[in-house]
Write a protein that holds these residues in place. Sequence first.
Motif, PDB file in Angstrom:
ATOM      1  N   ALA A  98      81.109 -53.210  76.236  1.00 26.05           N
ATOM      2  CA  ALA A  98      82.026 -52.555  75.531  1.00 26.05           C
ATOM      3  C   ALA A  98      83.493 -53.037  75.308  1.00 26.05           C
ATOM      4  N   LYS A  99      84.340 -53.969  75.812  1.00 26.86           N
ATOM      5  CA  LYS A  99      85.351 -53.892  75.889  1.00 26.86           C
ATOM      6  C   LYS A  99      85.333 -55.575  76.363  1.00 26.86           C
ATOM      7  N   VAL A 100      85.763 -56.888  75.975  1.00 25.12           N
ATOM      8  CA  VAL A 100      86.219 -57.547  76.393  1.00 25.12           C
ATOM      9  C   VAL A 100      87.405 -57.909  76.690  1.00 25.12           C
ATOM     10  N   ILE A 101      88.028 -59.087  77.055  1.00 30.63           N
ATOM     11  CA  ILE A 101      89.329 -59.517  77.398  1.00 30.63           C
ATOM     12  C   ILE A 101      89.974 -60.228  77.148  1.00 30.63           C
ATOM     13  N   PHE A 102      91.059 -60.087  76.379  1.00 31.55           N
ATOM     14  CA  PHE A 102      91.950 -61.214  75.882  1.00 31.55           C
ATOM     15  C   PHE A 102      93.409 -61.447  76.813  1.00 31.55           C
ATOM     16  N   ASP A 103      93.847 -62.681  77.160  1.00 28.84           N
ATOM     17  CA  ASP A 103      94.232 -63.146  78.051  1.00 28.84           C
ATOM     18  C   ASP A 103      95.782 -63.663  78.135  1.00 28.84           C
ATOM     19  N   GLN A 104      96.700 -63.618  78.439  1.00 34.28           N
ATOM     20  CA  GLN A 104      97.773 -64.835  78.420  1.00 34.28           C
ATOM     21  C   GLN A 104      98.451 -65.473  79.100  1.00 34.28           C
ATOM     22  N   LYS A 105      98.209 -67.348  79.638  1.00 37.05           N
ATOM     23  CA  LYS A 105      98.445 -66.990  80.742  1.00 37.05           C
ATOM     24  C   LYS A 105      99.361 -68.880  80.231  1.00 37.05           C
ATOM     25  N   GLY A 106     100.344 -69.416  80.805  1.00 43.31           N
ATOM     26  CA  GLY A 106     101.499 -69.856  80.709  1.00 43.31           C
ATOM     27  C   GLY A 106     101.539 -70.263  79.453  1.00 43.31           C
ATOM     28  N   CYS A 107     101.788 -69.263  77.977  1.00 41.72           N
ATOM     29  CA  CYS A 107     102.147 -68.800  77.097  1.00 41.72           C
ATOM     30  C   CYS A 107     101.087 -69.933  75.737  1.00 41.72           C
ATOM     31  N   GLN A 108      99.829 -69.034  76.117  1.00 40.47           N
ATOM     32  CA  GLN A 108      98.125 -70.125  75.518  1.00 40.47           C
ATOM     33  C   GLN A 108      97.089 -68.042  75.716  1.00 40.47           C
ATOM     34  N   PHE A 109      96.960 -68.640  74.683  1.00 42.65           N
ATOM     35  CA  PHE A 109      95.503 -67.524  75.038  1.00 42.65           C
ATOM     36  C   PHE A 109      94.690 -67.604  75.102  1.00 42.65           C
ATOM     37  N   ILE A 110      93.920 -67.090  75.835  1.00 43.92           N
ATOM     38  CA  ILE A 110      92.408 -67.311  76.954  1.00 43.92           C
ATOM     39  C   ILE A 110      92.066 -66.118  75.998  1.00 43.92           C
ATOM     40  N   PRO A 111      90.516 -66.274  75.573  1.00 47.23           N
ATOM     41  CA  PRO A 111      90.280 -68.160  75.066  1.00 47.23           C
ATOM     42  C   PRO A 111      90.418 -68.170  73.748  1.00 47.23           C
ATOM     43  N   HIS A 112      90.462 -69.082  73.364  1.00 48.62           N
ATOM     44  CA  HIS A 112      91.452 -69.609  72.447  1.00 48.62           C
ATOM     45  C   HIS A 112      90.417 -68.948  71.532  1.00 48.62           C
ATOM     46  N   ALA A 113      88.986 -69.068  71.235  1.00 49.75           N
ATOM     47  CA  ALA A 113      88.508 -68.904  69.975  1.00 49.75           C
ATOM     48  C   ALA A 113      87.270 -67.601  70.939  1.00 49.75           C
ATOM     49  N   LEU A 114      86.858 -66.277  69.953  1.00 51.74           N
ATOM     50  CA  LEU A 114      86.525 -65.697  70.337  1.00 51.74           C
ATOM     51  C   LEU A 114      85.970 -64.635  69.993  1.00 51.74           C
ATOM     52  N   THR A 115      84.118 -63.843  70.139  1.00 47.51           N
ATOM     53  CA  THR A 115      83.807 -63.065  68.575  1.00 47.51           C
ATOM     54  C   THR A 115      83.113 -61.482  69.359  1.00 47.51           C
ATOM     55  N   LEU A 116      83.030 -61.495  68.640  1.00 49.70           N
ATOM     56  CA  LEU A 116      83.112 -59.615  68.633  1.00 49.70           C
ATOM     57  C   LEU A 116      82.403 -59.266  67.701  1.00 49.70           C
ATOM     58  N   GLN A 117      81.301 -57.845  68.464  1.00 46.14           N
ATOM     59  CA  GLN A 117      80.476 -56.990  67.520  1.00 46.14           C
ATOM     60  C   GLN A 117      81.822 -56.086  67.235  1.00 46.14           C
ATOM     61  N   ALA A 118      81.446 -56.009  65.887  1.00 39.64           N
ATOM     62  CA  ALA A 118      82.321 -54.354  64.994  1.00 39.64           C
ATOM     63  C   ALA A 118      82.512 -53.078  65.938  1.00 39.64           C
ATOM     64  N   GLY A 119      83.267 -52.805  66.032  1.00 39.19           N
ATOM     65  CA  GLY A 119      82.944 -51.601  67.563  1.00 39.19           C
ATOM     66  C   GLY A 119      83.355 -52.370  68.716  1.00 39.19           C
TER      67      GLY A 119
END
Length: 250
Positions: A98-119
């Motif tokens: 239901a929840k996915v993680i979007f991180d920042q490490k070493g001043c870069q986004f992780i992951p660079h490409a993320l897929t999600l379902q609406a909601g």
Amino acid sequence: MKKIALTVACGLLCSASVLADGWGGIKGQVVLKGDAPEPVLLHAKGAPIKDAAVCAAADTYADDLVVDKDTKGIANVFIYLAKAPKTIHPDLKDPSPAKVIFDQKGCQFIPHALTLQAGQTVEVISHDAIAHNTHTNPIKNTAQNVLIAPNTAEGSGVDIENKLAERLPFKVTCDYHPWMTAYWLVVDHPYCAVTDKEGRFTIENLPEGSHTFIVWHEKKGYLDRKYAATVKDGQVSELKPIEVNPSDLK
């Protein structure tokens, strides 16, 4: 009376047969024609940039084009159905997790490409000891620009929701550190994937039959608007590699 009962039973069985769906999957690879380019250095270790103690703690390379030298596979390519099929596998009707993680490490986004379902909720966290902001730029959903405090752990992050499906991936940036970019794709079905570091992808539990996928990468946009695939019941079909010309990724 028996004849009527048999006729009704046959009708029910025939209807069930028509409505029943087979399920299968596809797998493939997106590859570059020719030699893999050398990684592009954004800034070297110790460079005099903003928040250098964190952002220049190591050499930092561009992540807008990542090509594996051995396989020539292209990472971070989106492959997805443009719209939801008529039937979705019962195991996939509710987004998981239901929840996915979007991180920042070493001043870069992780992951660079993320897929999600609406909601589906994105929880933005940060392993960096400095502040960031996550600024989304969707077309249909409401743009978000949220502050992420230093060392924000999972469970204490900032939640972002996108309730509407988007036609294309949209850009995510950090206004504090302008080289930081990522892309999110929000769809209204589970049939999407992002290629791994070797350019490979798998999409499972598709309804059997013919499907047309979009193949998209940030450097070019559409690599293929009508990538055709046939799904066979009980099988994961291996597709012909998608070959990309280097000139398309300049």
